[in-house]
Scaffold this motif. Sequence first.
Motif, short mmCIF file in Angstrom:
data_model
loop_
_atom_site.label_atom_id
_atom_site.label_comp_id
_atom_site.label_asym_id
_atom_site.label_seq_id
_atom_site.Cartn_x
_atom_site.Cartn_y
_atom_site.Cartn_z
N ASN A 43 45.39 34.39 48.24
CA ASN A 43 46.60 34.52 49.04
C ASN A 43 47.80 34.72 48.12
O ASN A 43 47.94 34.04 47.11
CB ASN A 43 46.79 33.26 49.89
CG ASN A 43 47.84 33.44 50.95
OD1 ASN A 43 48.93 33.92 50.69
ND2 ASN A 43 47.51 33.03 52.16
N ARG A 44 48.65 35.66 48.48
CA ARG A 44 49.85 35.96 47.66
C ARG A 44 50.81 34.77 47.57
O ARG A 44 51.59 34.69 46.62
CB ARG A 44 50.59 37.16 48.23
CG ARG A 44 49.85 38.46 48.10
CD ARG A 44 50.64 39.57 48.80
NE ARG A 44 49.88 40.78 48.90
CZ ARG A 44 49.96 41.78 48.03
NH1 ARG A 44 50.76 41.69 47.00
NH2 ARG A 44 49.23 42.86 48.19
N THR A 45 50.76 33.84 48.54
CA THR A 45 51.66 32.69 48.51
C THR A 45 51.04 31.48 47.81
O THR A 45 51.70 30.45 47.69
CB THR A 45 52.08 32.29 49.94
OG1 THR A 45 50.92 31.91 50.68
CG2 THR A 45 52.80 33.43 50.64
N SER A 46 49.81 31.60 47.34
CA SER A 46 49.14 30.49 46.66
C SER A 46 49.82 30.17 45.34
O SER A 46 50.26 31.07 44.61
CB SER A 46 47.68 30.86 46.41
OG SER A 46 47.08 29.92 45.54
N SER A 47 49.88 28.89 45.01
CA SER A 47 50.42 28.48 43.71
C SER A 47 49.58 29.02 42.56
O SER A 47 50.05 29.10 41.43
CB SER A 47 50.49 26.95 43.64
OG SER A 47 49.19 26.39 43.78
N CYS A 48 48.34 29.41 42.84
CA CYS A 48 47.42 29.94 41.82
C CYS A 48 47.49 31.46 41.68
O CYS A 48 46.88 32.01 40.77
CB CYS A 48 45.98 29.58 42.18
SG CYS A 48 45.64 27.83 42.17
N HIS A 49 48.17 32.12 42.59
CA HIS A 49 48.14 33.58 42.65
C HIS A 49 48.41 34.24 41.30
O HIS A 49 47.61 35.03 40.81
CB HIS A 49 49.12 34.09 43.70
CG HIS A 49 49.25 35.57 43.71
ND1 HIS A 49 50.20 36.24 42.96
CD2 HIS A 49 48.53 36.52 44.35
CE1 HIS A 49 50.07 37.53 43.15
NE2 HIS A 49 49.06 37.74 43.99
N ASP A 50 49.54 33.92 40.68
CA ASP A 50 49.93 34.59 39.44
C ASP A 50 48.92 34.34 38.31
O ASP A 50 48.61 35.25 37.54
CB ASP A 50 51.33 34.17 39.00
CG ASP A 50 52.40 34.67 39.96
OD1 ASP A 50 52.11 35.54 40.81
OD2 ASP A 50 53.55 34.16 39.88
N ALA A 51 48.43 33.10 38.24
CA ALA A 51 47.45 32.78 37.19
C ALA A 51 46.18 33.61 37.37
O ALA A 51 45.63 34.12 36.38
CB ALA A 51 47.12 31.29 37.23
#
Length: 148
Positions: A43-51
């Motif tokens: 999900n693009r809003t996940s805190s993990c997205h960028d990682a």
Amino acid sequence: MSLLPAALTVVTTVDVLGRRWGFTASSVTSVSLDPPLLLVGVNRTSSCHDAFVSAQEFVVNVLGEQHRAVAAKFAAHGVDRFAGEDFADWPGTNLPHLPDAHAAYRCLRHEVMAAGDHQLLLGALTGVLAERPGRPLLWYRRTFHTPR
């Protein structure tokens, strides 16, 4: 989509600073046998997205019936998801994996694709830790299930 049963996984990686990241995913599927490829939705809003979209490698841990609490914890917001959990490093790396997972797949990021509110990570399989005995954990109608 709650009527579509899905295997539950915890997908893990490390960022360039060595910090562990992970989330519970039900949107994981095999894409190709030759070469072996897996697809994971983030999900693009996940805190993990960028990682995850920047990570070179990730691990898909297929959860067994004993992992209900792990699945819930890795789906929660604002908690240290790895605290108190028994993750080990994939042999020869610092990639976290669950030693008692039903199965674990190490993947090299092959491609990242946009799909609505998610990014799809296409991973090239580089390693598998053998299947553990037991029943897999499934997600269906917004709750946990195990096949009989």
